[in-house]
Design an enzyme around this catalytic site. Structure first.
Site, PDB file in Angstrom:
ATOM      1  N   ARG A   1      -4.120  -9.865   4.470  1.00  0.00           N
ATOM      2  CA  ARG A   1      -4.345  -9.952   3.067  1.00  0.00           C
ATOM      3  C   ARG A   1      -3.173  -9.442   2.259  1.00  0.00           C
ATOM      4  O   ARG A   1      -2.755  -8.352   2.220  1.00  0.00           O
ATOM      5  CB  ARG A   1      -5.585  -8.926   2.760  1.00  0.00           C
ATOM      6  CG  ARG A   1      -6.328  -8.892   1.303  1.00  0.00           C
ATOM      7  CD  ARG A   1      -7.410  -8.256   1.466  1.00  0.00           C
ATOM      8  NE  ARG A   1      -8.077  -8.049   0.204  1.00  0.00           N
ATOM      9  CZ  ARG A   1      -7.757  -7.155  -0.663  1.00  0.00           C
ATOM     10  NH1 ARG A   1      -6.916  -6.456  -0.757  1.00  0.00           N
ATOM     11  NH2 ARG A   1      -8.188  -7.475  -1.989  1.00  0.00           N
TER      12      ARG A   1
ATOM     13  N   LYS B   1       0.990  -1.019   0.049  1.00  0.00           N
ATOM     14  CA  LYS B   1      -0.048  -0.135  -0.145  1.00  0.00           C
ATOM     15  C   LYS B   1       0.976   1.233   0.068  1.00  0.00           C
ATOM     16  O   LYS B   1       2.047   1.437   0.409  1.00  0.00           O
ATOM     17  CB  LYS B   1      -0.767  -0.011   1.227  1.00  0.00           C
ATOM     18  CG  LYS B   1      -2.027  -1.119   1.071  1.00  0.00           C
ATOM     19  CD  LYS B   1      -3.201  -0.761   1.826  1.00  0.00           C
ATOM     20  CE  LYS B   1      -4.535  -1.498   1.442  1.00  0.00           C
ATOM     21  NZ  LYS B   1      -5.835  -1.367   2.165  1.00  0.00           N
TER      22      LYS B   1
END
Length: 301
Positions: A266, A232
Site C-alpha cells: 500500500r 510512515k
C-alpha cells in the site's frame, strides 16, 4: 536465485474485481486515495471529490492494481460521523468502477460504512482495527468481499502512548492468528482473508523496523500479507527525513517486505512503486522481463 519459496498461502489464486490474482507469483500495488482533510501524508489534497477521483484515475493509469479509498483516519483526532464517512467514500467507489479489473478497497473500521461500500461495489474492506467491532465480521461474511485484518491496539482516533512488546513480531502474529479465527468463526471463508502487521500503528520505529526485518514470520501465518509502509514515521525517523522526502526509504522497506513474502504493498507514490515491485518480482523469479534484447543476438557485444 531461481525463485522465492514461501510458506503455502491459503487460496493463493483469488478472484477479485473480476480478475484472478495469484498471490504466490504476483505482488499487487495498492494506491492510496484519502478523502480526508487531515490525512498524514497528503494533508487533504484529495479531500475534494473531483481530486479524489482524479487521483484514483491517475493511479490506475500509472499501473496500480488496486485503489484503497479512505474517509476517516485511524490516527488520533475527532471522530468522523458514519454518515459523513459514507458520503466521502461511496461516490469514489462508484467512480472507480469504470476501471475494469482494478481492485477497489475501502479503508474503514465502521461496519455501516463497510456495508454501504460493498453495496456500492467495493471488493475489499481494509479494517485497521482488525475486526475490533464484531459487526464488521458479520457484514463481510454476508458479502463476497475480501477483508484485510490489520494489527493495532488502540481504539481508533485515540492516543496509545508508549506501546510495549516483549517480542513485537510474535505478539503481532498471535493477534493476527486470533483475529483470523474470529473471521472464520463469523463465517468469512479463508479464501477471503488478508493480513497486515500494521507498521507504525501503535508501534514505535524500532517495532516497525523489527516487523520489516522479520516479515517472513507474518507471511508464515499463511494468508496473503499486505504491508503499508509508505512514507510512515518509522522511515522518517530512521532517515531523518520529512514526509515529502521518504520515497526511497519507502521503496526499500517495501522491497524488503516483498522478498520475505508480502504480496500487497500500500503506497502513495505509484509510478516508482510499480517499477520497484515489477523489478523485485523479476529478481525473485516471479515474473519474466518485459522483453529480452541485451546479449541475445550476434550483434550484441
Amino acid at each position: 536465485m531461481t525463485g522465492f519459496l514461501l510458506p503455502p498461502i491459503v487460496a493463493p489464486v483469488r478472484r477479485i474485481a473480476g480478475r484472478s490474482i495469484d498471490f504466490s507469483r504476483q505482488v499487487a500495488v495498492m494506491a492510496i486515495v484519502n478523502r480526508t482533510p487531515d490525512s498524514f501524508y497528503d494533508k487533504g489534497s484529495t479531500f475534494a471529490f473531483d481530486k479524489a477521483v482524479a487521483a484514483g484515475d491517475a493511479a490506475v493509469e500509472l499501473g496500480a492494481d488496486w485503489v484503497d479509498i479512505g474517509g476517516a483516519p485511524f490516527a488520533p483526532g475527532p471522530e468522523v460521523p458514519v454518515g459523513d464517512e459514507v458520503e466521502r467514500v461511496v461516490p469514489v467507489v462508484e467512480a472507480m468502477l469504470r476501471h475494469p479489473g482494478v481492485v477497489i478497497s475501502v479503508d474503514t473500521y465502521q461496519p455501516d460504512v463497510a456495508a454501504a461500500s460493498i453495496a456500492a461495489g467495493a471488493h475489499v474492506i481494509n479494517d485497521t482495527t482488525g475486526l475490533r467491532d464484531p459487526r464488521m465480521a458479520e457484514v463481510v461474511a454476508a458479502s463476497d468481499a475480501q477483508i484485510v485484518i490489520t494489527h493495532s491496539l488502540a481504539e481508533p482516533r485515540t492516543v496509545y502512548p508508549r506501546p510495549q512488546y516483549d517480542d513485537v513480531v510474535a505478539e503481532v502474529a498471535a493477534f493476527l492468528r486470533e483475529r483470523v479465527q474470529r473471521a472464520l468463526d463469523a463465517g468469512i471463508p479463508s479464501e477471503r482473508i488478508i493480513v497486515d502487521p500494521g507498521h507504525d500503528l501503535n508501534k514505535n520505529t524500532l517495532h516497525s523496523l523489527e516487523i520489516t526485518r522479520r516479515l517472513d514470520e507474518i507471511a508464515a501465518i499463511g494468508y496473503p500479507t499486505l504491508v503499508a509502509v509508505s512514507n510512515k514515521d518509522f522511515i522518517g525517523e530512521t532517515l531523518d527525513a520529512e514526509r515529502t522526502e521518504r520515497l526511497e526509504g519507502s521503496i526499500a522497506a517495501a522491497v524488503l517486505c516483498i522478498a520475505q513474502g508480502a504480496r500487497i504493498v500500500r503506497m502513495h507514490n505509484v509510478a516508482a512503486t510499480v517499477a520497484a515491485v515489477r523489478m523485485t518480482e523479476a529478481v525473485l523469479g516471479l515474473r519474466q522481463p518485459a522483453y529480452l534484447r541485451h546479449n541475445m543476438g550476434e550483434r550484441n557485444a
